[in-house]
Enzyme design. Structure first.
Site, PDB file in Angstrom:
ATOM      1  N   GLY A  84       0.826  -1.195   0.000  1.00  0.00           N
ATOM      2  CA  GLY A  84       0.000   0.000   0.000  1.00  0.00           C
ATOM      3  C   GLY A  84       0.857   1.240   0.000  1.00  0.00           C
ATOM      4  O   GLY A  84       2.085   1.174   0.073  1.00  0.00           O
TER       5      GLY A  84
ATOM      6  N   PHE B 283       3.722   8.738   4.331  1.00  0.00           N
ATOM      7  CA  PHE B 283       5.166   8.869   4.519  1.00  0.00           C
ATOM      8  C   PHE B 283       5.955   7.975   3.581  1.00  0.00           C
ATOM      9  O   PHE B 283       7.166   7.899   3.666  1.00  0.00           O
ATOM     10  CB  PHE B 283       5.548   8.539   5.960  1.00  0.00           C
ATOM     11  CG  PHE B 283       4.777   9.335   6.967  1.00  0.00           C
ATOM     12  CD1 PHE B 283       4.746  10.710   6.895  1.00  0.00           C
ATOM     13  CD2 PHE B 283       4.096   8.693   7.986  1.00  0.00           C
ATOM     14  CE1 PHE B 283       4.041  11.447   7.818  1.00  0.00           C
ATOM     15  CE2 PHE B 283       3.391   9.437   8.922  1.00  0.00           C
ATOM     16  CZ  PHE B 283       3.355  10.811   8.831  1.00  0.00           C
ATOM     17  N   GLY B 284       5.250   7.265   2.716  1.00  0.00           N
ATOM     18  CA  GLY B 284       5.952   6.398   1.787  1.00  0.00           C
ATOM     19  C   GLY B 284       5.269   5.045   1.693  1.00  0.00           C
ATOM     20  O   GLY B 284       4.374   4.732   2.483  1.00  0.00           O
ATOM     21  N   PRO B 285       5.668   4.253   0.717  1.00  0.00           N
ATOM     22  CA  PRO B 285       5.010   2.974   0.489  1.00  0.00           C
ATOM     23  C   PRO B 285       5.420   1.894   1.496  1.00  0.00           C
ATOM     24  O   PRO B 285       6.446   2.008   2.148  1.00  0.00           O
ATOM     25  CB  PRO B 285       5.490   2.587  -0.912  1.00  0.00           C
ATOM     26  CG  PRO B 285       6.792   3.290  -1.064  1.00  0.00           C
ATOM     27  CD  PRO B 285       6.724   4.534  -0.246  1.00  0.00           C
TER      28      PRO B 285
ATOM     29  N   ASP C 156      -2.918   7.954  18.770  1.00  0.00           N
ATOM     30  CA  ASP C 156      -3.695   7.736  17.544  1.00  0.00           C
ATOM     31  C   ASP C 156      -4.260   6.324  17.514  1.00  0.00           C
ATOM     32  O   ASP C 156      -4.128   5.612  16.533  1.00  0.00           O
ATOM     33  CB  ASP C 156      -2.824   8.020  16.307  1.00  0.00           C
ATOM     34  CG  ASP C 156      -3.670   8.137  15.039  1.00  0.00           C
ATOM     35  OD1 ASP C 156      -4.886   8.366  15.160  1.00  0.00           O
ATOM     36  OD2 ASP C 156      -3.107   7.993  13.941  1.00  0.00           O
TER      37      ASP C 156
END
Ligand SMILES: *[C@@H]1O[C@H](CO)[C@@H](O)[C@H](O)[C@H]1NC(C)=O
Ligand SMILES: *[C@@H]1O[C@H](CO)[C@@H](O)[C@H](O)[C@H]1NC(C)=O
Ligand SMILES: *[C@@H]1O[C@H](CO)[C@@H](O)[C@H](O)[C@H]1NC(C)=O
Ligand SMILES: *[C@@H]1O[C@H](CO)[C@@H](O)[C@H](O)[C@H]1NC(C)=O
Ligand SMILES: *[C@@H]1O[C@H](CO)[C@@H](O)[C@H](O)[C@H]1NC(C)=O
Ligand SMILES: *[C@@H]1O[C@H](CO)[C@@H](O)[C@H](O)[C@H]1NC(C)=O
Ligand SMILES: *[C@@H]1O[C@H](CO)[C@@H](O)[C@H](O)[C@H]1NC(C)=O
Ligand SMILES: *[C@@H]1O[C@H](CO)[C@@H](O)[C@H](O)[C@H]1NC(C)=O
Ligand SMILES: *[C@@H]1O[C@H](CO)[C@@H](O)[C@H](O)[C@H]1NC(C)=O
Ligand SMILES: *[C@@H]1O[C@H](CO)[C@@H](O)[C@H](O)[C@H]1NC(C)=O
Ligand SMILES: *[C@@H]1O[C@H](CO)[C@@H](O)[C@H](O)[C@H]1NC(C)=O
Length: 821
Positions: free
Chosen positions: A513, A517-519, A631
């Site tokens: 996915g 912030f990046g894959p 979170d």
């Protein structure tokens, strides 16, 4: 339903899950993990029974170097799988084709592939029997219809281990050690209860001759072994009358055992969830191996030990204090020593302590000579000692487990920091250094070394393109992290080439996915282990600060309900985090989709509810760092193969001061719908803001509905509002997920709703702590206060449109980006 799901990558396990749920429905038997067998069932070698709360496992095992198989019980969470009970210990199985089953006369037997069989328990002809492993480790034969009618229990025939809740009774039920670590058959020693002057005491015998007795029971929880009382918190409570003794651990959930080992020594150990190791609390005969036996700064000496007894309430001769220190309490052995003069930092001196077994928890520095090592300790005001054995080692804070007179490896001279005035009074044993002359040149040398080190690293990496100064520093930081023994051995620094190999050069096929912030990629290590790799682009939103935060935090946090960080990789511009791979995606994947929601049966939901609570308690209370997650949400709860919950994404978690209860932050991170009002509006966060998020999550799990973005139920805009409305009208049962109906205990579900409303109260101070939450959920008899109005109503209308939320739920990782105003 199947078509939709099979669109997902890696759904083999999801399909398996569906099949097994369907299968179990057809057979109307309990879910995959079994805790019991009926007379028409059996378990074969390789299969196990697991107790309801997954504390104990019964299965087949091979002891030590033996070639035989046995049936035994062990703690599920014990990484060493130490066996605590063995079935018919002197009769091994000759092969691994063993089967545990009932015979025609209701006796429980084990047989091997050659047809040999032996009895485990006699069912005395009773016809409706089951064999079950209970949560206290007791393996029982009992009536199916009347489970209090226990025909036989393993607690009545213990082997070498006394578990909490097990009765040791006068004249029967002796512990007998294994013959050796390879052979569970009984040895020459035994342990049990004796009575002298009408008072119980514990006794160890050798071939019937008593060679050690405890103190006598006088009604006080630790009168049998007074030494256990002098640790800061009493680790366990004994309870005896004049015929039996039992004990319970403190805290009650801490895994504890008392074991008689093959040499007749009695060990009391507790499992430390932080280090995942058993800690020796006490040992008979007493020994310096007992952790913290002489307290902080106390020096233990085995050669001074009184052989088979200890002197009651006297500081025994085997503990002494270093020069410049005095015993904290002369009556108790384990309170340790205090400094007579506080440290001044600059100007302190070191005293030599030759022949010391160097304590653990050291920080190792490389490229250091003797003088540089001393300077490194001197300029760090928290450094309490150093040693130059095998390179430079520094210790910070209080020292424990100092030992002298030890004949083995790791013995050297320890240089202990004391105030200069102490040194003057000691004089002769001082380590003579001249502050200006000694330290200044060393500091210069230190700086030179650092520069040299960075230069060498840079020239090594030259071929890989432009280097960033921050990255170089990160690299040295990480190497230091790696080298300090604190992080434990599981954490690995991966080379970039190893990651490219594992992920097939970050191929699109292996991509799970794309996050903010990046894959995230799935990878396979050469040893077959599956990993999830989060690749952070150098210019990603996640800056070095967050990256370092995340790495330092997660590497140290280890708990069965937290997703494990296996390691990281920093090379040039590349920053990667390597996590354990979670095949069953995240909770929101199941919870918020109708057909998948039905797969989450009541047991799974309870397991998730409790597991997440345990994980949070660990973060809030027990971990060494004390962390607020900030979170918590369904997409951050990942699920492993057995659908056990693992809390993920600590990038935003923040170390907080254990003394303060709340803190302020300028950068609000989190997800709308889960955020406590004081955090969303004022940026004030505390453990109670996690409790709020947990309350929302709990409500979602019970109702199967999503809080945020769920409109138009009753007169409310959100699930919380709806729940509050129903609560006021006494109609909470309407909230319970329809797909659970008839298959969940309604009173428990209602209690969960009640608890969740307590968690989401407007005032943080009104909300319970996570420990209280867990005990409210698990304790049926707890009386719960009435909740006050949830803290969402005012917030809801004003800010619903102003907060934009983007959520990427990836296989394994999820990232939420919140645009604050
Ligand atoms: C096995 O025994 C249990 C309890 O006696 C019974 O409920 C179940 O139907 C039996 N199963 C089979 C396949 O005979
Ligand atoms: C047990 O019962 C089975 C079937 O009822 C029978 O074939 C077998 O011989 C019996 N075994 C013993 C040891 O009685
Ligand atoms: C162990 O197995 C043997 C052989 O079946 C039996 O005689 C003995 O009673 C069993 N011991 C226990 C404790 O069940
Ligand atoms: C269940 O078994 C216990 C212990 O044998 C007995 O005291 C109790 O009366 C039994 N209960 C029922 C309902 O048969
Ligand atoms: C231990 O003994 C107490 C009474 O002395 C009894 O109530 C309890 O059930 C016993 N526990 C076990 C596991 O046998
Ligand atoms: C022990 O108990 C017996 C009977 O209860 C009593 O006669 C005796 O005095 C007691 N001994 C002591 C030392 O308390
Ligand atoms: C032992 O305990 C039982 C019951 O707890 C009591 O009746 C008996 O008097 C006690 N015996 C002694 C010697 O104290
Ligand atoms: C008991 O403690 C000693 C000292 O730490 C250790 O060597 C021994 O293996 C322990 N025995 C058991 C059964 O844990
Ligand atoms: C028992 O003692 C022997 C000989 O002293 C030693 O080799 C062995 O390691 C000891 N075993 C345990 C478990 O402490
Ligand atoms: C020294 O210890 C204190 C208190 O434990 C801590 O606040 C401080 O940050 C430490 N300083 C360094 C340089 O590690
Ligand atoms: C220490 O160990 C060595 C060999 O390992 C042995 O020769 C020596 O006698 C031991 N010393 C003591 C004091 O036990």
């Amino acid at each position: 339903m199947f078509g939709k799901i099979s669109c997902w990558r890696n759904c083999r396990l999801v399909n398996l899950l569906i099949l097994s749920v369907l299968a179990t429905r057809c057979l109307s038997a309990p879910v995959a993990i079994r805790e019991r067998i009926f007379q028409n069932q059996s378990i074969s070698d390789g299969q196990t029974l697991v107790s309801t709360s997954k504390k104990f496992v019964l299965g087949f095992f091979t002891p030590g170097a033996s070639r035989h198989r046995y049936v035994g019980v062990w703690h599920k969470d014990d990484p060493e799988r130490t066996v605590v009970w063995v079935a018919n210990r002197s009769n091994p199985l000759q092969d691994n084709l063993g089967i545990l089953k009932f015979d025609n006369s209701s006796n429980l037997i084990v047989s091997d592939g050659k047809g040999n069989s032996f009895a485990v328990a006699y069912g005395v002809g009773v016809q409706d029997l089951e064999a079950a492993i209970l949560d206290n480790g007791n393996f029982v034969l009992r009536s199916i219809a009347n489970q209090t009618n226990i025909i036989w229990k393993s607690f009545d025939s213990p082997t070498d281990t006394w578990l909490p809740g097990m009765n040791i009774t006068l004249g029967s039920k002796l512990l007998t050690p294994w013959k050796s670590s390879d052979d569970p058959a009984g040895g020459d020693y035994s342990f049990g209860l004796g009575v002298t002057n009408n008072a119980s005491q514990l006794i160890i015998w050798w071939n019937g001759i008593s060679f050690w007795t405890s103190e006598r029971w006088n009604g006080d929880v630790n009168s049998l072994i007074p030494e256990l009382k002098s640790i800061d918190t009493i680790p366990l409570y004994f309870d005896c009358d004049n015929l039996t003794c039992t004990y319970s651990p403190n805290p009650a959930t801490r895994l504890t055992k008392i074991v008689l080992d093959p040499n007749g020594s009695l060990n009391i150990t507790q499992f430390d969830p932080d280090t995942q190791l058993w800690t020796l609390l006490w040992r008979q005969p007493a020994s310096c191996e007992v952790s913290n036996l002489c307290g902080v700064f106390g020096i233990c000496n085995n050669n001074m030990l009184p052989s088979y007894q200890y002197q009651k309430n006297l500081l025994p001769s085997y503990c002494r204090c270093p020069k410049g220190f005095a015993p904290q309490d002369t009556r108790y052995t384990r309170k340790g020593c205090t400094r007579q003069t506080p440290l001044q930092c600059y100007g302190d001196r070191f005293i030599d302590m030759p022949g010391m077994r160097l304590p653990d928890n050291r920080e190792k520095l490389s490229v250091m000579g003797d003088n540089e090592c001393q300077s490194a300790c001197m300029i760090d005001c928290n450094c309490t000692a150093y040693s130059v054995l095998d390179g430079c080692s520094l210790w910070h804070g209080d020292l424990t487990n100092l030992q002298e007179g030890y004949n083995g490896s790791g013995v050297g001279t320890l240089y202990l920091r004391v105030a200069a005035s102490e040194l003057e009074s000691i004089r002769s044993s001082g380590h003579k250094i001249l502050w200006i002359a000694g330290v200044l040149p060393s500091v210069a040398f230190l700086i030179f070394c650092i520069i040299l080190f960075i230069w060498i690293r840079r020239s090594k990496n030259k071929g890989k393109g432009k280097q960033d100064g921050h990255h170089s520093l990160m690299t040295t930081d990480t190497i230091k992290l790696w080298e300090s023994e604190e992080t434990g051995s599981q954490f690995m620094i991966f080379s970039f080439s190893k990651i490219t190999d594992a992920t097939d050069n970050f191929s699109t096929e292996s991509k799970l996915g794309e996050g903010g912030f990046g894959p995230v990629y799935k990878g396979n290590l050469p040893d077959g282990q599956e990993i999830a790799v989060k690749r952070l682009a150098a210019n990603s939103g996640q800056g070095l600060l967050e990256f370092k935060n995340e790495i330092l935090l997660i590497a140290k946090l280890q708990h069965s309900n937290l997703v494990g960080l296996l390691g990281c990789c920093i090379e040039g511009e590349e920053m990667l985090l390597v996590y354990e791979y979670m095949p069953n995606k995240s909770l929101d994947f199941f919870l918020f989709e109708k057909s998948r929601r039905a797969l989450l049966d009541w047991e799974m939901r309870v397991n998730i509810i409790e597991g997440v609570a345990q994980g949070l308690i660990y973060l809030h209370k027990h971990s060494r760092l004390r962390v607020i997650h900030r979170d918590l949400k369904a997409s951050n709860i990942l699920l492993d193969t057995d659908m056990n919950p693992k809390i993920s994404d600590f990038g935003m978690a923040k170390i907080f001061d254990p003394k303060g209860t709340q803190a302020n932050t300028k950068r609000v991170v989190g997800t709308y719908g889960y955020m406590a009002p004081e955090y969303a509006m004022a940026g004030i966060f505390s453990v109670k803001s996690d409790v709020f998020s947990y309350g929302v999550l709990l409500l979602e799990i019970i109702s199967g509905m999503k809080n945020a973005g769920s409109q138009g139920r009753g007169n409310s805009l959100s699930l919380l509002g709806y729940a509050w409305e129903l609560w006021k009208e006494g109609r909470c049962h309407e909230l319970i997920d329809k797909s659970l109906h008839g298959r969940c205990p309604e009173n428990v579900a209602l209690r969960c709703i009640h608890v969740s409303l307590l968690c989401v109260q407007e005032q943080a101070a009104d909300r319970p702590s996570m420990t209280e939450v867990l005990s409210m959920i698990t304790n049926e008899n707890a009386t719960l206060p009435d909740p006050k109005q949830p803290g969402f109503l005012s917030l809801l209308v004003s800010s619903q449109t102003e907060i934009t939320e983007e959520t990427w739920s990836l296989n394994g990782l999820s990232i939420t980006k919140l645009e604050g105003r």
